[in-house]
Design a protein around this motif. Structure first.
Motif, PDB file in Angstrom:
ATOM      1  N   GLY A 406      43.322  62.428  42.046  1.00 53.61           N
ATOM      2  CA  GLY A 406      43.057  63.560  41.456  1.00 53.61           C
ATOM      3  C   GLY A 406      41.944  62.817  40.250  1.00 53.61           C
ATOM      4  O   GLY A 406      42.439  61.602  39.554  1.00 53.61           O
ATOM      5  N   TYR A 407      41.566  63.410  39.529  1.00 57.80           N
ATOM      6  CA  TYR A 407      40.193  63.107  38.233  1.00 57.80           C
ATOM      7  C   TYR A 407      41.381  62.303  36.888  1.00 57.80           C
ATOM      8  O   TYR A 407      41.688  61.730  35.731  1.00 57.80           O
ATOM      9  CB  TYR A 407      40.286  64.305  37.419  1.00 57.80           C
ATOM     10  CG  TYR A 407      39.536  64.564  36.171  1.00 57.80           C
ATOM     11  CD1 TYR A 407      38.712  63.176  35.392  1.00 57.80           C
ATOM     12  CD2 TYR A 407      40.811  65.149  35.272  1.00 57.80           C
ATOM     13  CE1 TYR A 407      38.571  63.341  34.648  1.00 57.80           C
ATOM     14  CE2 TYR A 407      40.417  65.260  33.992  1.00 57.80           C
ATOM     15  CZ  TYR A 407      39.475  63.625  33.685  1.00 57.80           C
ATOM     16  OH  TYR A 407      38.981  64.501  31.988  1.00 57.80           O
ATOM     17  N   GLU A 408      42.773  63.096  37.067  1.00 53.51           N
ATOM     18  CA  GLU A 408      44.026  62.870  36.087  1.00 53.51           C
ATOM     19  C   GLU A 408      44.195  61.376  36.523  1.00 53.51           C
ATOM     20  O   GLU A 408      44.959  60.246  35.616  1.00 53.51           O
ATOM     21  CB  GLU A 408      45.010  63.712  36.340  1.00 53.51           C
ATOM     22  CG  GLU A 408      44.785  65.161  35.932  1.00 53.51           C
ATOM     23  CD  GLU A 408      44.415  65.994  37.226  1.00 53.51           C
ATOM     24  OE1 GLU A 408      44.284  65.373  37.805  1.00 53.51           O
ATOM     25  OE2 GLU A 408      44.047  66.981  36.832  1.00 53.51           O
ATOM     26  N   ASP A 409      44.638  60.544  37.678  1.00 54.11           N
ATOM     27  CA  ASP A 409      44.326  59.668  37.822  1.00 54.11           C
ATOM     28  C   ASP A 409      43.177  58.056  36.959  1.00 54.11           C
ATOM     29  O   ASP A 409      43.933  57.583  36.719  1.00 54.11           O
ATOM     30  CB  ASP A 409      45.208  58.748  39.498  1.00 54.11           C
ATOM     31  CG  ASP A 409      46.186  60.043  39.433  1.00 54.11           C
ATOM     32  OD1 ASP A 409      46.913  59.483  39.741  1.00 54.11           O
ATOM     33  OD2 ASP A 409      45.202  60.463  40.593  1.00 54.11           O
ATOM     34  N   ARG A 411      41.631  60.254  34.425  1.00 53.78           N
ATOM     35  CA  ARG A 411      41.877  59.556  33.198  1.00 53.78           C
ATOM     36  C   ARG A 411      42.458  59.190  32.206  1.00 53.78           C
ATOM     37  O   ARG A 411      42.806  58.087  31.161  1.00 53.78           O
ATOM     38  CB  ARG A 411      41.621  60.925  32.567  1.00 53.78           C
ATOM     39  CG  ARG A 411      41.836  61.212  31.045  1.00 53.78           C
ATOM     40  CD  ARG A 411      42.625  62.812  31.222  1.00 53.78           C
ATOM     41  NE  ARG A 411      44.092  63.453  31.898  1.00 53.78           N
ATOM     42  CZ  ARG A 411      44.439  64.289  32.039  1.00 53.78           C
ATOM     43  NH1 ARG A 411      44.129  65.354  32.027  1.00 53.78           N
ATOM     44  NH2 ARG A 411      45.799  64.349  32.378  1.00 53.78           N
ATOM     45  N   ASP A 412      44.006  59.071  33.313  1.00 52.56           N
ATOM     46  CA  ASP A 412      44.452  58.531  32.285  1.00 52.56           C
ATOM     47  C   ASP A 412      44.976  56.729  32.573  1.00 52.56           C
ATOM     48  O   ASP A 412      46.229  56.194  31.653  1.00 52.56           O
ATOM     49  CB  ASP A 412      46.008  58.801  33.210  1.00 52.56           C
ATOM     50  CG  ASP A 412      46.677  60.598  32.845  1.00 52.56           C
ATOM     51  OD1 ASP A 412      45.906  60.699  32.351  1.00 52.56           O
ATOM     52  OD2 ASP A 412      47.354  61.472  33.840  1.00 52.56           O
ATOM     53  N   SER A 415      41.947  55.760  27.821  1.00 53.25           N
ATOM     54  CA  SER A 415      43.113  55.873  26.633  1.00 53.25           C
ATOM     55  C   SER A 415      41.818  57.175  25.922  1.00 53.25           C
ATOM     56  O   SER A 415      40.298  57.163  26.112  1.00 53.25           O
ATOM     57  CB  SER A 415      43.283  54.615  26.074  1.00 53.25           C
ATOM     58  OG  SER A 415      42.486  54.284  25.555  1.00 53.25           O
TER      59      SER A 415
END
Ligand SMILES: Cc1ncc(COP(=O)(O)O)c(C=O)c1O
Length: 415
Positions: A406-409, A411-412, A415
């Protein structure tokens, strides 16, 4: 570069709308078939067979790999950690150059720690001694360059002039071999048996004098053993005779052969238009999902493609003008359409394909032989979503989504 894989196998019967898009789908039955071929070679030849994680490290199937093979080979600390966490058996680590801070952990995790130069090995002698004093049990290996090129493409040829991979065998001395338990070479890429035999014949006389002091020889990867027309019987006879002649344990560490033709990458046409030829933008990106299509370059085979494009080449080859039947519109079945990804890169072109369906938005397609060297190389450049990962068993038709990103992958990783 011509790829010699691309057998659809059971995927010819797979309904592409059963998965989301883009998605890697790995056929566990095909994987099992490849692994059993490799295990059979291992057993008949009396050698050890490792799976190269750099090519295929879908750790969900690690227990299956462990059922058949002796362990894995890794390229540094992170793959060694993955191996220790998920895979069973031996771990052979080779890295073109180690960082001092990684070495203690690598020594603790690995059964073989293979250096790329005697210089780096000599500099790390105190750390090696310290690791052993702390209880780590591992052999030390040295990767050599046999100075015998068999590669078709310099980028994939560790014996190309000025190659940094492996220590040139003509420079090897007794001093370099102090404390070395095994020699490693990796010089092949998608190759048949004969290049391995020729490499050994070129190398053997140069390393003869050190063979009595060695425990093992590792012949690297690049052996296309699971391809239907590979000369497996010849390989077995060769390995048996080298083992008898040298008294060394022998290792092969194929990567691609483990997952050959075991996975597809499913995508969807998002848009079409015309610029001197029909164009289609897809949710599969060459640069983000199949970077070898640009880097090698090669043209991924498409499931059900009517027949290859006129040149059979990848992007950037101006063969469209030679097409005797230029297509007036991007729609209609059987047209040669240039497929490219959604990123901003002008060169994010996968290739020209005679599509087995009308080139219209919403249509599904799949590229063959994408389980190895694609899943491990994906990026989120441009915020392009990563393909999800599915496991299918063509024997039972069981289908499972193993991972969705997802988007989090995205983003993470930033930084
Ligand atoms: C040292 C080493 N071992 C094994 C492999 C696996 O090779 P392949 O996937 O071509 O079998 C590679 C691939 O680059 C490699 O560099």
């Amino acid at each position: 570069m011509e790829t010699r894989a691309g057998d659809p196998g059971a995927f010819a019967q797979f309904n592409l709308s059963r998965v989301d898009s883009p998605a890697f789908v790995v056929d566990v039955a095909r994987l099992r078939g490849n692994l059993s071929i490799l295990a059979d070679i291992r057993d008949r030849a009396g050698i050890k067979m490792l799976s190269a994680l750099k090519a295929f490290s879908m750790w969900r199937v690690a227990p299956l790999v462990g059922e058949y093979l002796d362990g894995v080979c890794t390229s540094g600390l992170w793959e060694a950690l993955l191996a220790a966490e998920h895979y069973g058996g031996e771990i052979a680590t080779y890295c073109a150059a180690y960082k001092a801070e990684d070495l203690p952990e690598i020594c603790r995790l690995s059964d073989h720690v293979i250096f790329n130069s005697p210089g780096q090995l000599a500099r790390f002698v105190p750390q090696i001694a310290l690791a052993r004093a702390g209880g780590a049990e591992f052999d030390v290996g040295l990767r050599i360059n046999p100075l015998h090129a068999e590669g078709e493409v310099p980028r994939y040829d560790p014996c190309a002039p000025h190659s940094r991979l492996g220590f040139p065998v003509d420079q090897l001395t007794d001093e370099h071999m102090e404390g070395v338990d095994g020699l490693h070479f990796h010089t092949l890429c998608e190759q048949d048996f004969e290049p391995l035999r020729r490499t050994w014949e070129a190398l053997n006389p140069r390393i003869q004098r050190w063979l009595p002091q060695l425990k093992w020889l590792n012949f690297g990867g690049g052996h296309h053993i699971t391809r239907a027309d590979y000369q497996r019987d010849e390989l077995v006879e060769f390995l048996k005779s080298v083992k008898a002649e040298t008294g060394c344990e022998l290792y092969l560490e194929p990567g691609e052969a483990v997952a050959l033709d075991a996975g597809i990458l499913v995508g969807t046409v998002l848009d079409t238009h015309w610029n001197g030829m029909p164009l289609a933008i897809t949710d599969v990106s060459a640069t983000c999902h199949m970077p070898d299509a640009i880097e090698a370059p090669y043209r991924p085979a498409m499931l059900g493609e009517l027949h290859p494009s006129p040149s059979g080449e990848g992007p950037g080859v101006g063969h469209v003008a030679d097409n005797p039947h230029p297509n007036p519109s991007p729609e209609g079945e059987g047209l040669v359409v240039r497929l490219g990804g959604p990123s901003c890169l002008a060169g994010d072109v996968i290739g020209d394909y005679r599509l087995p369906f009308p080139a219209e938005p919403g249509r599904r397609f799949a590229f063959l032989d994408q389980a190895h060297y694609s899943m491990v190389k994906t990026t989120t450049f441009n915020g392009v979503p990563l393909p999800s990962i599915w496991l299918w068993d063509s024997d039972t038709d069981a289908l499972e989504q193993v991972r969705k990103f997802g988007y989090e992958d995205f983003r993470d990783r930033l930084s």
